[in-house]
Scaffold this motif. Structure first.
Motif, short mmCIF file in Angstrom:
data_model
loop_
_atom_site.label_atom_id
_atom_site.label_comp_id
_atom_site.label_asym_id
_atom_site.label_seq_id
_atom_site.Cartn_x
_atom_site.Cartn_y
_atom_site.Cartn_z
N ALA A 85 27.23 -17.54 -21.33
CA ALA A 85 27.91 -18.84 -21.30
C ALA A 85 29.17 -18.87 -22.15
O ALA A 85 29.93 -19.83 -22.10
N LEU A 86 29.42 -17.82 -22.93
CA LEU A 86 30.55 -17.83 -23.85
C LEU A 86 31.88 -17.98 -23.10
O LEU A 86 32.11 -17.33 -22.10
N GLY A 87 32.73 -18.85 -23.63
CA GLY A 87 34.03 -19.06 -23.04
C GLY A 87 34.06 -20.08 -21.92
O GLY A 87 35.14 -20.45 -21.45
N LEU A 88 32.91 -20.54 -21.48
CA LEU A 88 32.83 -21.51 -20.40
C LEU A 88 32.55 -22.90 -20.97
O LEU A 88 32.19 -23.05 -22.13
N GLU A 89 32.69 -23.93 -20.13
CA GLU A 89 32.42 -25.29 -20.56
C GLU A 89 31.58 -26.01 -19.51
O GLU A 89 31.70 -25.73 -18.31
N PRO A 90 30.70 -26.92 -19.93
CA PRO A 90 29.92 -27.70 -18.96
C PRO A 90 30.83 -28.60 -18.13
O PRO A 90 31.72 -29.27 -18.66
N ALA A 133 33.93 -10.38 -25.43
CA ALA A 133 34.95 -9.98 -26.39
C ALA A 133 36.24 -10.77 -26.24
O ALA A 133 37.03 -10.87 -27.19
N LEU A 134 36.46 -11.37 -25.09
CA LEU A 134 37.70 -12.11 -24.85
C LEU A 134 37.70 -13.48 -25.50
O LEU A 134 38.75 -14.10 -25.63
N VAL A 135 36.50 -13.98 -25.89
CA VAL A 135 36.42 -15.35 -26.42
C VAL A 135 35.97 -15.38 -27.87
O VAL A 135 35.60 -16.42 -28.39
N VAL A 136 35.99 -14.23 -28.54
CA VAL A 136 35.54 -14.18 -29.92
C VAL A 136 36.37 -15.10 -30.81
O VAL A 136 35.87 -15.72 -31.73
N GLY A 137 37.65 -15.21 -30.54
CA GLY A 137 38.51 -16.06 -31.36
C GLY A 137 38.29 -17.54 -31.17
O GLY A 137 38.82 -18.36 -31.92
N GLY A 138 37.52 -17.93 -30.16
CA GLY A 138 37.19 -19.34 -29.94
C GLY A 138 38.04 -20.03 -28.90
O GLY A 138 37.70 -21.12 -28.47
N GLY A 139 39.15 -19.45 -28.49
CA GLY A 139 39.99 -20.08 -27.47
C GLY A 139 39.66 -19.56 -26.08
O GLY A 139 38.82 -18.67 -25.91
N SER A 140 40.34 -20.13 -25.08
CA SER A 140 40.13 -19.68 -23.71
C SER A 140 41.01 -18.46 -23.44
O SER A 140 42.21 -18.47 -23.71
N PRO A 141 40.43 -17.38 -22.88
CA PRO A 141 41.22 -16.20 -22.57
C PRO A 141 42.01 -16.33 -21.27
O PRO A 141 42.85 -15.48 -20.97
N VAL A 142 41.72 -17.38 -20.48
CA VAL A 142 42.39 -17.54 -19.19
C VAL A 142 43.89 -17.71 -19.42
O VAL A 142 44.33 -18.52 -20.23
N GLY A 143 44.67 -16.93 -18.70
CA GLY A 143 46.11 -16.95 -18.86
C GLY A 143 46.62 -15.76 -19.66
O GLY A 143 47.82 -15.49 -19.67
N SER A 144 45.70 -15.04 -20.33
CA SER A 144 46.09 -13.85 -21.08
C SER A 144 46.09 -12.64 -20.16
O SER A 144 45.73 -12.73 -18.99
#
Length: 218
Positions: A85-90, A133-144
């Protein structure tokens, strides 16, 4: 009867009671497994999860827990590991005590302009590992931008081959596997050239693993 004899008799009785209780518990567990299926790990919300709030590692650790549930009661798409579920939102609020389903989650929405594909690229969805690993920093990786690494199955007793199949490609979307896959895979939508797309689609069928990682370029 002496005090020592009474103590021994009491100890023997307690041991027999413990053995009997264990046998009853084992029999009950076997009966449950026969009637409802083997126990499976399922992710449950330990607290209410608000809509639109990304599940970063700190939130997942505090508000998600894993329970063992008979297979008969596990709904389709239920997650087995909080890492899925990491990096996703309900998409909508999930109440405390509810199962966490892949269909309830989506990539975080952003008001910022979406990543541009560029000439000759098209969106392609690929099953990948390593999305955590893409969401460890807490932000969304989408767009990177990300690198996509393929590891093949070993042949003739040797080690598998690992190579970068697509470097610095735009990540257009990231979501949980629709089946709630226990292997930790996610669904990544990537902006790929035709050659990259064909290479990665083929790798899904023969490779041991397709991994995404933060772009190593500058």
């Amino acid at each position: 009867m002496s005090r020592r004899a009474r103590a021994i008799a009491f100890g023997v009785g307690a041991l027999l009671a413990a053995i009997a209780a264990g046998a009853i518990a084992d029999g009950y567990g076997d009966s449950v497994a026969r009637g409802y299926g083997a126990l499976r790990p399922v992710v449950v919300a330990a607290a209410q999860l608000p809509a639109g709030k990304a599940l970063v590692p700190s939130v997942a650790e505090a508000d998600l827990e894993v329970r063992q549930v008979p297979a008969r009661f596990v709904p389709a798409g239920a997650l087995r590991d909080p890492a899925e579920a990491l990096g996703l939102e309900p998409a909508a609020a999930i109440p405390s005590g509810a199962y966490l389903l892949a269909a309830q989650l989506r990539p975080p929405r952003s008001d910022a302009p979406g990543p541009r594909l560029g000439a000759g690229r098209r969106p392609v969805q690929i099953a990948v590992s390593g999305a955590e690993a893409l969401v460890v920093g807490g932000g969304s990786p989408v767009g990177s931008r990300v690198d996509v690494v393929v590891t093949t199955e070993p042949r003739d007793g040797g080690a598998g081959n690992t190579y970068v199949a697509a470097a610095g490609v735009p990540l257009l979307g990231l979501g949980a596997s629709p089946e709630g896959d226990a292997t930790g895979t996610a669904e990544a939508t990537l902006g790929l050239t035709r050659l990259q797309a064909l290479r990665l689609i083929a790798a899904e069928s023969y490779a041991r693993q397709v991994t995404v990682m933060p772009w190593g370029g500058r």
